[in-house]
Design a protein around this motif. Structure first.
Motif, PDB file in Angstrom:
ATOM      1  N   THR A  47       5.061  20.854 -29.120  1.00 44.17           N
ATOM      2  CA  THR A  47       4.803  19.701 -28.658  1.00 44.17           C
ATOM      3  C   THR A  47       4.473  18.357 -27.588  1.00 44.17           C
ATOM      4  O   THR A  47       4.441  18.051 -27.031  1.00 44.17           O
ATOM      5  CB  THR A  47       2.641  20.031 -28.336  1.00 44.17           C
ATOM      6  OG1 THR A  47       2.502  19.551 -29.738  1.00 44.17           O
ATOM      7  CG2 THR A  47       2.613  20.954 -28.441  1.00 44.17           C
ATOM      8  N   THR A  48       4.143  17.522 -29.371  1.00 48.69           N
ATOM      9  CA  THR A  48       4.361  16.476 -29.235  1.00 48.69           C
ATOM     10  C   THR A  48       6.458  15.937 -28.255  1.00 48.69           C
ATOM     11  O   THR A  48       6.218  14.989 -28.249  1.00 48.69           O
ATOM     12  CB  THR A  48       4.353  15.776 -30.688  1.00 48.69           C
ATOM     13  OG1 THR A  48       3.862  15.797 -31.330  1.00 48.69           O
ATOM     14  CG2 THR A  48       4.224  14.345 -30.395  1.00 48.69           C
ATOM     15  N   PHE A  49       7.323  16.455 -28.720  1.00 45.04           N
ATOM     16  CA  PHE A  49       8.569  16.791 -28.423  1.00 45.04           C
ATOM     17  C   PHE A  49       8.777  16.901 -26.929  1.00 45.04           C
ATOM     18  O   PHE A  49       9.511  15.966 -26.271  1.00 45.04           O
ATOM     19  CB  PHE A  49       9.585  17.430 -29.213  1.00 45.04           C
ATOM     20  CG  PHE A  49      10.863  17.125 -29.312  1.00 45.04           C
ATOM     21  CD1 PHE A  49      11.374  16.404 -29.444  1.00 45.04           C
ATOM     22  CD2 PHE A  49      11.729  18.877 -28.906  1.00 45.04           C
ATOM     23  CE1 PHE A  49      13.568  16.228 -29.259  1.00 45.04           C
ATOM     24  CE2 PHE A  49      12.592  17.797 -27.631  1.00 45.04           C
ATOM     25  CZ  PHE A  49      13.795  16.921 -28.298  1.00 45.04           C
ATOM     26  N   VAL A  50       8.444  17.998 -26.680  1.00 47.59           N
ATOM     27  CA  VAL A  50       8.254  18.397 -25.206  1.00 47.59           C
ATOM     28  C   VAL A  50       7.524  17.133 -24.526  1.00 47.59           C
ATOM     29  O   VAL A  50       8.039  17.145 -23.118  1.00 47.59           O
ATOM     30  CB  VAL A  50       7.407  19.744 -24.942  1.00 47.59           C
ATOM     31  CG1 VAL A  50       8.148  20.383 -23.015  1.00 47.59           C
ATOM     32  CG2 VAL A  50       9.130  20.646 -25.646  1.00 47.59           C
ATOM     33  N   GLN A 103       8.776  15.447 -21.323  1.00 45.35           N
ATOM     34  CA  GLN A 103       8.175  15.509 -19.803  1.00 45.35           C
ATOM     35  C   GLN A 103       8.007  14.315 -19.439  1.00 45.35           C
ATOM     36  O   GLN A 103       8.369  13.921 -18.012  1.00 45.35           O
ATOM     37  CB  GLN A 103       7.102  16.295 -19.913  1.00 45.35           C
ATOM     38  CG  GLN A 103       6.846  17.263 -18.762  1.00 45.35           C
ATOM     39  CD  GLN A 103       5.045  17.429 -18.862  1.00 45.35           C
ATOM     40  OE1 GLN A 103       4.950  18.414 -19.797  1.00 45.35           O
ATOM     41  NE2 GLN A 103       5.373  18.945 -17.836  1.00 45.35           N
ATOM     42  N   ALA A 104       7.229  13.452 -19.782  1.00 46.40           N
ATOM     43  CA  ALA A 104       7.021  11.947 -19.171  1.00 46.40           C
ATOM     44  C   ALA A 104       8.141  10.951 -19.136  1.00 46.40           C
ATOM     45  O   ALA A 104       7.943  10.631 -18.649  1.00 46.40           O
ATOM     46  CB  ALA A 104       5.921  11.395 -20.550  1.00 46.40           C
ATOM     47  N   GLU A 105       8.996  10.780 -19.880  1.00 51.53           N
ATOM     48  CA  GLU A 105      10.399  10.618 -19.507  1.00 51.53           C
ATOM     49  C   GLU A 105      10.907  10.979 -18.164  1.00 51.53           C
ATOM     50  O   GLU A 105      11.249  10.384 -17.357  1.00 51.53           O
ATOM     51  CB  GLU A 105      11.252  10.680 -20.587  1.00 51.53           C
ATOM     52  CG  GLU A 105      11.699   9.920 -21.577  1.00 51.53           C
ATOM     53  CD  GLU A 105      12.313  10.001 -22.684  1.00 51.53           C
ATOM     54  OE1 GLU A 105      12.976  10.425 -22.525  1.00 51.53           O
ATOM     55  OE2 GLU A 105      11.780   9.715 -23.895  1.00 51.53           O
ATOM     56  N   ASP A 106      10.956  12.049 -17.556  1.00 49.36           N
ATOM     57  CA  ASP A 106      11.839  12.792 -16.806  1.00 49.36           C
ATOM     58  C   ASP A 106      10.499  12.983 -15.880  1.00 49.36           C
ATOM     59  O   ASP A 106      11.734  12.450 -14.475  1.00 49.36           O
ATOM     60  CB  ASP A 106      11.836  14.644 -16.877  1.00 49.36           C
ATOM     61  CG  ASP A 106      12.373  15.231 -15.641  1.00 49.36           C
ATOM     62  OD1 ASP A 106      13.831  14.746 -14.966  1.00 49.36           O
ATOM     63  OD2 ASP A 106      11.798  16.067 -15.100  1.00 49.36           O
ATOM     64  N   GLU A 107       9.116  12.986 -15.604  1.00 49.05           N
ATOM     65  CA  GLU A 107       8.630  12.684 -14.731  1.00 49.05           C
ATOM     66  C   GLU A 107       8.756  10.975 -14.503  1.00 49.05           C
ATOM     67  O   GLU A 107       8.328  10.422 -13.413  1.00 49.05           O
ATOM     68  CB  GLU A 107       7.137  12.450 -14.889  1.00 49.05           C
ATOM     69  CG  GLU A 107       6.854  13.897 -15.141  1.00 49.05           C
ATOM     70  CD  GLU A 107       5.194  14.151 -15.741  1.00 49.05           C
ATOM     71  OE1 GLU A 107       4.447  13.638 -16.029  1.00 49.05           O
ATOM     72  OE2 GLU A 107       4.959  15.183 -15.457  1.00 49.05           O
ATOM     73  N   ALA A 108       8.841   9.976 -14.967  1.00 53.25           N
ATOM     74  CA  ALA A 108       9.029   8.787 -14.690  1.00 53.25           C
ATOM     75  C   ALA A 108      10.536   8.248 -14.104  1.00 53.25           C
ATOM     76  O   ALA A 108      10.237   7.372 -12.378  1.00 53.25           O
ATOM     77  CB  ALA A 108       9.581   7.771 -15.987  1.00 53.25           C
ATOM     78  N   TYR A 109      11.644   8.960 -14.365  1.00 55.09           N
ATOM     79  CA  TYR A 109      12.212   8.805 -13.572  1.00 55.09           C
ATOM     80  C   TYR A 109      12.057   9.572 -12.423  1.00 55.09           C
ATOM     81  O   TYR A 109      12.721   8.808 -11.294  1.00 55.09           O
ATOM     82  CB  TYR A 109      13.644   9.946 -14.622  1.00 55.09           C
ATOM     83  CG  TYR A 109      15.088  10.058 -14.165  1.00 55.09           C
ATOM     84  CD1 TYR A 109      15.680   9.159 -13.952  1.00 55.09           C
ATOM     85  CD2 TYR A 109      15.638  10.907 -13.229  1.00 55.09           C
ATOM     86  CE1 TYR A 109      16.945   8.604 -13.208  1.00 55.09           C
ATOM     87  CE2 TYR A 109      16.885  10.978 -12.632  1.00 55.09           C
ATOM     88  CZ  TYR A 109      17.182  10.162 -13.108  1.00 55.09           C
ATOM     89  OH  TYR A 109      18.781  10.099 -12.171  1.00 55.09           O
ATOM     90  N   GLN A 110      11.865  10.766 -12.153  1.00 60.61           N
ATOM     91  CA  GLN A 110      11.768  11.506 -11.166  1.00 60.61           C
ATOM     92  C   GLN A 110      10.740  10.964  -9.914  1.00 60.61           C
ATOM     93  O   GLN A 110      10.767  10.581  -9.021  1.00 60.61           O
ATOM     94  CB  GLN A 110      10.973  12.893 -10.619  1.00 60.61           C
ATOM     95  CG  GLN A 110      12.178  13.745 -11.286  1.00 60.61           C
ATOM     96  CD  GLN A 110      11.172  15.393 -11.556  1.00 60.61           C
ATOM     97  OE1 GLN A 110       9.898  15.263 -11.141  1.00 60.61           O
ATOM     98  NE2 GLN A 110      11.712  16.387 -12.218  1.00 60.61           N
TER      99      GLN A 110
END
Length: 137
Positions: A20-23, A27-34
């Motif tokens: 859960t921490t890894f995912v 996910q947080a990095e992906d949302e920031a990029y999007q």
């Protein structure tokens, strides 16, 4: 038996925590990029407008010179403008009627005049003229 069950549950909880921490980090990095990508795409939309007769215009009045040029280079009106080539008079009329912003208008008109002179004297080909018109700096 109780000891092995507790060890199994402990290992399972450790694995669950790791996953859960890894995912979550991914996910947080992906949302920031999007979000950054979306904001970059939408940065120039505030300059798009519609005039009194329903035509799309680019209104960059009050923006800095660099922002005016960037908004023009990312505008959908640019493609419509380039489709008018080689009718330089129509291109100048398009600049007068569909663009708002002193810096943008003056630079674009001077570019049109310069390319028109070079094109009709045979200094550049049609492809070169269109390429030069598509990049405004």
């Amino acid at each position: 038996m109780d000891k092995s069950l507790m060890i199994f549950i402990g290992i399972g909880l450790g694995f669950l925590y790791f996953v859960t921490t890894f995912v979550g980090d991914i996910q947080a990095e992906d949302e920031a990029y999007q979000n950054n990508g979306y904001q970059e795409e939408q940065k120039y939309n505030k300059y798009n407008a519609v005039d009194s007769i329903g035509q799309d215009i680019l209104d960059v009045t009050g923006a800095s010179a660099n922002m005016q040029l960037d908004a023009w280079n990312h505008s959908v009106l640019k493609e419509e403008f380039l489709a008018l080539f080689p009718d330089f008079t129509e291109m100048k009329d398009f600049t007068d009627g569909r663009l708002r912003g002193k810096v943008l208008k003056s630079k674009l008109k001077s570019k049109i005049t310069s390319i028109e002179d070079k094109f009709f004297t045979g200094g550049i080909t049609a492809e070169d003229a269109k390429r030069e018109l598509s990049t405004l700096k």
